[in-house]
Write an enzyme that holds these catalytic residues in place. Sequence first.
Site, PDB file in Angstrom:
ATOM      1  N   ARG A  76       0.799  -1.149  -0.016  1.00 43.27           N
ATOM      2  CA  ARG A  76      -0.265  -0.035  -0.003  1.00 43.27           C
ATOM      3  C   ARG A  76       0.913   0.978  -0.217  1.00 43.27           C
ATOM      4  NH1 ARG A  76      -3.846   2.466   4.756  1.00 43.27           N
ATOM      5  NH2 ARG A  76      -4.926   3.819   3.402  1.00 43.27           N
ATOM      6  N   HIS A  80       0.397   4.226  -2.549  1.00 37.68           N
ATOM      7  CA  HIS A  80       0.292   5.801  -2.174  1.00 37.68           C
ATOM      8  C   HIS A  80       1.394   6.664  -2.615  1.00 37.68           C
ATOM      9  CE1 HIS A  80      -3.439   5.553   0.697  1.00 37.68           C
ATOM     10  NE2 HIS A  80      -3.337   4.438  -0.057  1.00 37.68           N
ATOM     11  N   ASN A 108      -3.833   9.025   3.882  1.00 41.92           N
ATOM     12  CA  ASN A 108      -2.422   8.312   4.546  1.00 41.92           C
ATOM     13  C   ASN A 108      -2.385   8.026   6.092  1.00 41.92           C
ATOM     14  OD1 ASN A 108      -1.551   8.116   1.918  1.00 41.92           O
ATOM     15  ND2 ASN A 108      -0.173  10.102   1.898  1.00 41.92           N
ATOM     16  N   HIS A 209      -5.711  -5.679  -2.799  1.00 47.57           N
ATOM     17  CA  HIS A 209      -6.911  -5.763  -1.862  1.00 47.57           C
ATOM     18  C   HIS A 209      -7.058  -7.266  -1.330  1.00 47.57           C
ATOM     19  CE1 HIS A 209      -8.486  -1.530  -2.241  1.00 47.57           C
ATOM     20  NE2 HIS A 209      -7.442  -1.506  -2.038  1.00 47.57           N
TER      21      HIS A 209
END
Length: 359
Positions: A76, A80, A108, A209
């Site tokens: 992740r 990001h 975040n 995911h």
Amino acid sequence: MASSSSVSACFIVSLVVISSCLLIVSEAKTSAAAPIVNGLSWTFYKKSCPKAESIIRTQLKKVFKKDIGQAAGLLRLHFHDCFVQGCDGSVLLDGSASGPSEQEAIPNLTLRKEAFEIIDDLRERVHKACGRVVSCSDIVAIAARDSVALSGGPDYELPLGRRDGLTFATAQATIDNLVPPDANTTFILNRLATKNLDKTDAVALSGGHTIGISHCSSFTDRLYPTQDPTMDKTFANNLKKTCPASDTPNTVFQDIRTPNVFDNKYYVDLMNRQGLFTSDQDLYTDKRTRDIVKSFAVDEKLFFDQFALSMIKMGQMSVLTGTLGEVRANCSIRNPDNKSYLASVVDDEVTDEGWSAEF
């Protein structure tokens, strides 16, 4: 429980699905043939730090043996970083007197603190072996790839040579570039199109995911006050046991079938109306992406191959190479001896009031 018809649908390969598979394979071959960004290389550290990737993987094996959940956190972190200002390690930077860092932006706040600590530790190990040669942004990319591979997913080569950025994005810019959990497919496709990512990339990258956890607050709008009709009732009722209507810090697994294994079960979840976020489930609800979801659900290798290609593609977004940026000695701060750093500090102080207007 999901209906028998929906469960059986996961294993029926229709002509439509076969056609979709062929289409995706064709697109994947085209992506594989595409050139990498100028300045990146498949053998970038062959001479300067040949053991960089093995040092990182060896350490991550130890980390994941203790806590496999950290794999999702590192994956992740790469997402990001890349979606906001490109894959330049800007998400790693601490705030300054001129403004808060990307880490303080709402999307975040749930990034795992351990992920930042792991990257810092990996940087220290690699720099101890080779000197300040390998960038923090490359370490993030390698760690994300290894997180996928070591949790059961595809292993793939990475083009390397990214350099670290000198600035971080504002909180608003961070929000404006990431995909929120309540986004529908139209929103997702439009946002990813600005990154030169297509609908196949969108569905494949969403497959990340298949590992990790989510805070209840990211999806309780689908449970209360009225349940989202696209969500399986039994699945929803089970979620309510962990996630009440009131605020809670509780978390749930993103993939109910194999939460700590990187596989294609995320897409099986979607076919059974057990996607956690609107941004997940709507990929199956929407006709534009439904057949791609089906094809990944019935063919794990197809998903793995496309995921690797889409990750390589995403990992090259707006990268800094050559003399641009720097190789940070500390991933959380810019090098104080960098002339560009000194200039940017002055510039930040002068232009701070205009940030909100710009974004």
